[in-house]
Design a protein around this motif. Sequence first.
Motif, PDB file in Angstrom:
ATOM      1  N   GLU A   8       0.848  -1.182   0.000  1.00 28.56           N
ATOM      2  CA  GLU A   8       0.000   0.000   0.000  1.00 28.56           C
ATOM      3  C   GLU A   8       0.886   1.235   0.000  1.00 28.56           C
ATOM      4  OE1 GLU A   8      -0.666  -1.925   3.177  1.00 28.56           O
ATOM      5  OE2 GLU A   8      -2.055  -3.286   2.195  1.00 28.56           O
ATOM      6  N   VAL A   9       0.380   2.318  -0.593  1.00 33.43           N
ATOM      7  CA  VAL A   9       1.122   3.568  -0.642  1.00 33.43           C
ATOM      8  C   VAL A   9       0.293   4.635   0.068  1.00 33.43           C
ATOM      9  CG1 VAL A   9       2.227   5.291  -2.114  1.00 33.43           C
ATOM     10  CG2 VAL A   9       2.171   2.894  -2.841  1.00 33.43           C
ATOM     11  N   TYR A  10       0.960   5.382   0.941  1.00 33.27           N
ATOM     12  CA  TYR A  10       0.302   6.400   1.759  1.00 33.27           C
ATOM     13  C   TYR A  10       0.976   7.752   1.560  1.00 33.27           C
ATOM     14  CZ  TYR A  10      -1.368   2.260   4.191  1.00 33.27           C
ATOM     15  OH  TYR A  10      -1.947   1.042   4.482  1.00 33.27           O
ATOM     16  N   LEU A  11       0.191   8.802   1.658  1.00 33.83           N
ATOM     17  CA  LEU A  11       0.725  10.151   1.776  1.00 33.83           C
ATOM     18  C   LEU A  11       1.018  10.339   3.255  1.00 33.83           C
ATOM     19  CD1 LEU A  11       1.373  12.935   0.598  1.00 33.83           C
ATOM     20  CD2 LEU A  11      -1.018  13.556   1.032  1.00 33.83           C
ATOM     21  N   ALA A  12       2.227  10.782   3.580  1.00 33.52           N
ATOM     22  CA  ALA A  12       2.612  10.910   4.984  1.00 33.52           C
ATOM     23  C   ALA A  12       3.455  12.160   5.198  1.00 33.52           C
ATOM     24  CB  ALA A  12       3.393   9.671   5.429  1.00 33.52           C
ATOM     25  N   GLN A  13       3.263  12.761   6.354  1.00 34.51           N
ATOM     26  CA  GLN A  13       4.024  13.941   6.741  1.00 34.51           C
ATOM     27  C   GLN A  13       5.406  13.517   7.210  1.00 34.51           C
ATOM     28  OE1 GLN A  13       3.173  17.242   6.446  1.00 34.51           O
ATOM     29  NE2 GLN A  13       5.316  17.542   7.009  1.00 34.51           N
ATOM     30  N   HIS A  14       6.441  14.101   6.615  1.00 36.98           N
ATOM     31  CA  HIS A  14       7.810  13.797   7.011  1.00 36.98           C
ATOM     32  C   HIS A  14       7.986  14.142   8.489  1.00 36.98           C
ATOM     33  CE1 HIS A  14      12.187  13.990   7.281  1.00 36.98           C
ATOM     34  NE2 HIS A  14      12.212  13.268   6.175  1.00 36.98           N
ATOM     35  N   PRO A  15       8.737  13.335   9.245  1.00 41.05           N
ATOM     36  CA  PRO A  15       8.856  13.579  10.693  1.00 41.05           C
ATOM     37  C   PRO A  15       9.644  14.831  11.076  1.00 41.05           C
ATOM     38  CG  PRO A  15      10.190  11.697  10.044  1.00 41.05           C
ATOM     39  CD  PRO A  15       9.396  12.103   8.833  1.00 41.05           C
ATOM     40  N   ARG A  16      10.515  15.327  10.203  1.00 41.29           N
ATOM     41  CA  ARG A  16      11.346  16.468  10.562  1.00 41.29           C
ATOM     42  C   ARG A  16      11.306  17.608   9.551  1.00 41.29           C
ATOM     43  NH1 ARG A  16      13.168  11.854  11.921  1.00 41.29           N
ATOM     44  NH2 ARG A  16      14.110  11.364   9.922  1.00 41.29           N
ATOM     45  N   LEU A  17      11.020  17.306   8.306  1.00 42.86           N
ATOM     46  CA  LEU A  17      11.038  18.322   7.260  1.00 42.86           C
ATOM     47  C   LEU A  17       9.617  18.796   6.944  1.00 42.86           C
ATOM     48  CD1 LEU A  17      13.618  16.633   4.859  1.00 42.86           C
ATOM     49  CD2 LEU A  17      14.038  18.494   6.476  1.00 42.86           C
ATOM     50  N   PRO A  18       9.481  20.018   6.465  1.00 42.02           N
ATOM     51  CA  PRO A  18       8.139  20.527   6.129  1.00 42.02           C
ATOM     52  C   PRO A  18       7.695  20.073   4.740  1.00 42.02           C
ATOM     53  CG  PRO A  18       9.752  22.251   5.809  1.00 42.02           C
ATOM     54  CD  PRO A  18      10.506  21.063   6.373  1.00 42.02           C
ATOM     55  N   ARG A  19       7.539  18.742   4.580  1.00 42.15           N
ATOM     56  CA  ARG A  19       7.081  18.188   3.307  1.00 42.15           C
ATOM     57  C   ARG A  19       6.328  16.883   3.559  1.00 42.15           C
ATOM     58  NH1 ARG A  19      12.805  15.751   1.483  1.00 42.15           N
ATOM     59  NH2 ARG A  19      12.437  13.640   2.246  1.00 42.15           N
ATOM     60  N   GLN A  20       5.608  16.456   2.539  1.00 46.24           N
ATOM     61  CA  GLN A  20       4.922  15.179   2.585  1.00 46.24           C
ATOM     62  C   GLN A  20       5.593  14.243   1.586  1.00 46.24           C
ATOM     63  OE1 GLN A  20       0.844  16.448   1.877  1.00 46.24           O
ATOM     64  NE2 GLN A  20       0.432  16.351   4.067  1.00 46.24           N
ATOM     65  N   ASP A  21       5.716  12.981   1.966  1.00 50.49           N
ATOM     66  CA  ASP A  21       6.312  11.949   1.132  1.00 50.49           C
ATOM     67  C   ASP A  21       5.291  10.846   0.891  1.00 50.49           C
ATOM     68  OD1 ASP A  21       8.745  13.319   1.290  1.00 50.49           O
ATOM     69  OD2 ASP A  21       9.540  12.038   2.885  1.00 50.49           O
ATOM     70  N   ALA A  22       5.559  10.033  -0.113  1.00 52.21           N
ATOM     71  CA  ALA A  22       4.777   8.820  -0.335  1.00 52.21           C
ATOM     72  C   ALA A  22       5.513   7.679   0.355  1.00 52.21           C
ATOM     73  CB  ALA A  22       4.639   8.545  -1.826  1.00 52.21           C
ATOM     74  N   ILE A  23       4.792   6.915   1.168  1.00 52.91           N
ATOM     75  CA  ILE A  23       5.379   5.791   1.890  1.00 52.91           C
ATOM     76  C   ILE A  23       4.735   4.502   1.374  1.00 52.91           C
ATOM     77  CG2 ILE A  23       5.787   4.737   4.157  1.00 52.91           C
ATOM     78  CD1 ILE A  23       7.074   7.478   3.861  1.00 52.91           C
ATOM     79  N   LYS A  24       5.564   3.622   0.817  1.00 50.98           N
ATOM     80  CA  LYS A  24       5.079   2.321   0.344  1.00 50.98           C
ATOM     81  C   LYS A  24       5.379   1.301   1.435  1.00 50.98           C
ATOM     82  CE  LYS A  24       5.231  -0.499  -3.804  1.00 50.98           C
ATOM     83  NZ  LYS A  24       5.876  -0.615  -5.127  1.00 50.98           N
ATOM     84  N   VAL A  25       4.350   0.550   1.850  1.00 48.45           N
ATOM     85  CA  VAL A  25       4.473  -0.394   2.962  1.00 48.45           C
ATOM     86  C   VAL A  25       4.143  -1.801   2.477  1.00 48.45           C
ATOM     87  CG1 VAL A  25       3.668  -0.956   5.289  1.00 48.45           C
ATOM     88  CG2 VAL A  25       3.822   1.438   4.576  1.00 48.45           C
ATOM     89  N   LEU A  26       5.054  -2.723   2.704  1.00 49.76           N
ATOM     90  CA  LEU A  26       4.808  -4.127   2.380  1.00 49.76           C
ATOM     91  C   LEU A  26       3.766  -4.669   3.354  1.00 49.76           C
ATOM     92  CD1 LEU A  26       5.746  -6.535   0.590  1.00 49.76           C
ATOM     93  CD2 LEU A  26       7.310  -7.130   2.433  1.00 49.76           C
ATOM     94  N   PRO A  27       2.700  -5.300   2.856  1.00 51.50           N
ATOM     95  CA  PRO A  27       1.664  -5.812   3.764  1.00 51.50           C
ATOM     96  C   PRO A  27       2.240  -6.780   4.798  1.00 51.50           C
ATOM     97  CG  PRO A  27       0.928  -5.943   1.491  1.00 51.50           C
ATOM     98  CD  PRO A  27       2.388  -5.557   1.460  1.00 51.50           C
ATOM     99  N   ILE A  28       1.669  -6.745   5.972  1.00 50.30           N
ATOM    100  CA  ILE A  28       2.156  -7.559   7.089  1.00 50.30           C
ATOM    101  C   ILE A  28       2.170  -9.046   6.743  1.00 50.30           C
ATOM    102  CG2 ILE A  28      -0.063  -7.781   8.287  1.00 50.30           C
ATOM    103  CD1 ILE A  28       3.254  -7.078  10.045  1.00 50.30           C
ATOM    104  N   GLU A  29       1.179  -9.502   5.955  1.00 47.05           N
ATOM    105  CA  GLU A  29       1.115 -10.923   5.624  1.00 47.05           C
ATOM    106  C   GLU A  29       2.250 -11.366   4.699  1.00 47.05           C
ATOM    107  OE1 GLU A  29      -1.849  -8.742   2.967  1.00 47.05           O
ATOM    108  OE2 GLU A  29      -1.424  -8.786   5.098  1.00 47.05           O
ATOM    109  N   LEU A  30       2.900 -10.415   4.032  1.00 49.51           N
ATOM    110  CA  LEU A  30       4.027 -10.748   3.157  1.00 49.51           C
ATOM    111  C   LEU A  30       5.373 -10.524   3.821  1.00 49.51           C
ATOM    112  CD1 LEU A  30       2.740  -9.206  -0.206  1.00 49.51           C
ATOM    113  CD2 LEU A  30       2.528 -11.570   0.611  1.00 49.51           C
ATOM    114  N   THR A  31       5.380  -9.885   4.961  1.00 55.88           N
ATOM    115  CA  THR A  31       6.630  -9.528   5.625  1.00 55.88           C
ATOM    116  C   THR A  31       7.482 -10.742   5.974  1.00 55.88           C
ATOM    117  OG1 THR A  31       5.663  -7.519   6.501  1.00 55.88           O
ATOM    118  CG2 THR A  31       7.612  -8.316   7.622  1.00 55.88           C
ATOM    119  N   ASP A  32       6.869 -11.840   6.340  1.00 51.34           N
ATOM    120  CA  ASP A  32       7.621 -13.034   6.727  1.00 51.34           C
ATOM    121  C   ASP A  32       8.102 -13.849   5.537  1.00 51.34           C
ATOM    122  OD1 ASP A  32       7.393 -12.461   9.434  1.00 51.34           O
ATOM    123  OD2 ASP A  32       5.505 -13.562   9.628  1.00 51.34           O
TER     124      ASP A  32
END
Length: 182
Positions: free
Chosen positions: A24-48
């Motif tokens: 899944e891909v999410y719009l997310a606020q960068h933790p330190r910079l004043p910008r938003q990034d796209a974060i791609k996350v591998l689903p939990i069921e595929l992590t193993d």
Amino acid sequence: MLSPGQLFAEYRVVRVLGAGGMGEVYLAQHPRLPRQDAIKVLPIELTDDPTYRARFTREADLAAGLDHSSIVSVYDRGEDQGQLWIAMKYIPGSDANALMKQTGPFAPQDVVDVVTAVADALDYAHAKGLLHRDVKPANILIDGTSATRHKIYLTDFGIARTIGNDTALTAANLTVGSIQYT
């Protein structure tokens, strides 16, 4: 699936942007910079699954080595809460597939612009020894923020491989990519 407002890898999730075979891909606020990034996350069921983990990590590493104006930049990667993630440049707008569904076929000059940008990105990637292997409208992002000229990006190197690499992270006799575009 992550929820708006949730913290993940120090980023604050804003909203879902989309989903595909590698996460899944999410719009997310960068933790330190004043910008938003796209974060791609591998689903939990595929992590193993070691194969999916290797493909996901390889996508981040291969794409991070590319620095081209028509390729989505990869900023970082890691693991958080048992899930692998990739942080990328956020491209406001839409993908070519969604745009064609909304507005119909592109005008001839728009087609020329898309083909030129993607071909230039592929030439660059090939010169760096990388084959994309899944070029399709859904992997072409169009930044619609400019009223005069749209910026076009190639994304999703999830099944890319290096040129001359006979080893693959896919099963033998398996077709990779989207069959209608292969």
